[in-house]
Design a protein around this motif. Sequence first.
Motif, PDB file in Angstrom:
ATOM      1  N   THR A 154       0.855  -1.184   0.000  1.00  0.00           N
ATOM      2  CA  THR A 154       0.000   0.000   0.000  1.00  0.00           C
ATOM      3  C   THR A 154       0.892   1.236   0.000  1.00  0.00           C
ATOM      4  OG1 THR A 154      -0.074   0.137   2.418  1.00  0.00           O
ATOM      5  CG2 THR A 154      -1.768  -1.216   1.334  1.00  0.00           C
ATOM      6  N   ARG A 155       0.302   2.386  -0.287  1.00  0.00           N
ATOM      7  CA  ARG A 155       1.076   3.633  -0.230  1.00  0.00           C
ATOM      8  C   ARG A 155       1.656   3.840   1.168  1.00  0.00           C
ATOM      9  NH1 ARG A 155       0.470   7.076  -4.586  1.00  0.00           N
ATOM     10  NH2 ARG A 155      -1.301   6.646  -5.968  1.00  0.00           N
ATOM     11  N   LYS A 156       0.845   3.564   2.176  1.00  0.00           N
ATOM     12  CA  LYS A 156       1.282   3.764   3.554  1.00  0.00           C
ATOM     13  C   LYS A 156       2.457   2.855   3.888  1.00  0.00           C
ATOM     14  CE  LYS A 156      -0.507   3.685   8.324  1.00  0.00           C
ATOM     15  NZ  LYS A 156       0.384   2.645   8.866  1.00  0.00           N
ATOM     16  N   LEU A 158       4.563   1.430   1.796  1.00  0.00           N
ATOM     17  CA  LEU A 158       5.739   1.839   1.031  1.00  0.00           C
ATOM     18  C   LEU A 158       6.424   3.028   1.695  1.00  0.00           C
ATOM     19  CD1 LEU A 158       7.368   1.288  -1.601  1.00  0.00           C
ATOM     20  CD2 LEU A 158       6.024   3.120  -2.646  1.00  0.00           C
ATOM     21  N   ALA A 159       5.627   3.985   2.169  1.00  0.00           N
ATOM     22  CA  ALA A 159       6.198   5.150   2.849  1.00  0.00           C
ATOM     23  C   ALA A 159       6.917   4.734   4.130  1.00  0.00           C
ATOM     24  CB  ALA A 159       5.096   6.159   3.158  1.00  0.00           C
ATOM     25  N   GLU A 162      10.175   3.098   3.163  1.00  0.00           N
ATOM     26  CA  GLU A 162      11.116   4.131   2.727  1.00  0.00           C
ATOM     27  C   GLU A 162      11.696   4.862   3.929  1.00  0.00           C
ATOM     28  OE1 GLU A 162      11.034   8.330   0.241  1.00  0.00           O
ATOM     29  OE2 GLU A 162       9.685   6.710  -0.366  1.00  0.00           O
ATOM     30  N   LYS A 192      -0.252  -0.121  -8.851  1.00  0.00           N
ATOM     31  CA  LYS A 192       0.613   0.178  -7.711  1.00  0.00           C
ATOM     32  C   LYS A 192       1.929   0.827  -8.127  1.00  0.00           C
ATOM     33  CE  LYS A 192      -1.452  -3.343  -4.795  1.00  0.00           C
ATOM     34  NZ  LYS A 192      -1.264  -4.233  -3.641  1.00  0.00           N
ATOM     35  N   ASP A 194       2.265   3.562  -9.520  1.00  0.00           N
ATOM     36  CA  ASP A 194       2.171   4.988  -9.203  1.00  0.00           C
ATOM     37  C   ASP A 194       2.684   5.288  -7.799  1.00  0.00           C
ATOM     38  OD1 ASP A 194       1.205   5.775 -11.633  1.00  0.00           O
ATOM     39  OD2 ASP A 194      -0.904   5.764 -11.040  1.00  0.00           O
ATOM     40  N   TYR A 195       2.664   4.291  -6.917  1.00  0.00           N
ATOM     41  CA  TYR A 195       3.162   4.508  -5.561  1.00  0.00           C
ATOM     42  C   TYR A 195       4.628   4.938  -5.578  1.00  0.00           C
ATOM     43  CZ  TYR A 195      -0.842   1.531  -4.141  1.00  0.00           C
ATOM     44  OH  TYR A 195      -2.079   0.975  -3.951  1.00  0.00           O
ATOM     45  N   ARG A 197       6.137   6.771  -7.829  1.00  0.00           N
ATOM     46  CA  ARG A 197       6.399   7.981  -8.605  1.00  0.00           C
ATOM     47  C   ARG A 197       7.265   8.972  -7.831  1.00  0.00           C
ATOM     48  NH1 ARG A 197       3.831   9.596 -13.036  1.00  0.00           N
ATOM     49  NH2 ARG A 197       2.155   8.085 -12.647  1.00  0.00           N
ATOM     50  N   ASP A 198       6.975   9.146  -6.559  1.00  0.00           N
ATOM     51  CA  ASP A 198       7.736  10.085  -5.737  1.00  0.00           C
ATOM     52  C   ASP A 198       8.527   9.379  -4.637  1.00  0.00           C
ATOM     53  OD1 ASP A 198       6.770  12.438  -7.073  1.00  0.00           O
ATOM     54  OD2 ASP A 198       4.852  12.136  -6.058  1.00  0.00           O
ATOM     55  N   SER A 199       8.689   8.072  -4.779  1.00  0.00           N
ATOM     56  CA  SER A 199       9.414   7.313  -3.765  1.00  0.00           C
ATOM     57  C   SER A 199      10.906   7.274  -4.082  1.00  0.00           C
ATOM     58  CB  SER A 199       8.869   5.882  -3.693  1.00  0.00           C
ATOM     59  OG  SER A 199       9.643   5.094  -2.804  1.00  0.00           O
TER      60      SER A 199
END
Length: 252
Positions: A154-156, A158-159, A162, A192, A194-195, A197-199
């Motif tokens: 999930t985005r969360k 992945l963050a 990171e 997914k 797109d997750y 893109r800014d990672s």
Amino acid sequence: MDESDEFGETLEEGRGVMKGYLPTRLLHGQVVVGCMFFHHRMKLLDKIGREFSGYNILESGKRLVDRKPLQCSLYVTDRCNLDCAYCTEYDNSRPHPSLDDLKKWIRKIRELGTMRIALVGGEPLVHPNIVELVRYCRELGFATSLTTNGFLLTRKLLAELEDAGLQVMQISVDRMTPSPITRKSFKTILPKLDYFRDSKISLHITGVICADTLPESRAVLETGLSRGIPTEVRLVHADPLHRFRVDRGPRE
């Protein structure tokens, strides 16, 4: 007589020939494109730097002459949320290793002189302490990667990974569409991407070749590479019953 055009530039009367500089709108477009190009290049350099941060070049050079390992793969769990027919690397009857045991093994791997650690499974994301494990690996100075099927990403999460310092994530993609043999497909993973893109995490894609996946292997490669993602497909799983063997054909 000169008149101003809609861009704020002067035009030669009756001919529409611009004097001086390019129209403001065109200049603005060039600046935007230039900034985007610079932004993407800086993101790429940042990802490359992040991927190799903690990877001591001088220390790694010693591996040419000593007997210490350069990289180690740590199975953080045998459990998996999928059941790919060709896979022999999961066992859902086994419990997760405890966090204390995993940290003990990670310290031992570090004592051996290993510089890079790959967290694998099973499916690493099913382990409840995966973020803490990544953070611990980075605290000990490992260059750290993780291999996943991506279904639980999930985005969360992945963050969080990171923030813990994960440098490389390898997502397994075998086909363009799911099949009874494997559900690891671009149809599932594409939304997914797109997750990332800014990672700052460097994304890699890898697939398994077997009789079921071979017809779509080229499409998997082309789809990943067309998006600028390092992509490969390979034979990696044991197949003692020869159920998924690829016929390589006659030698040339």
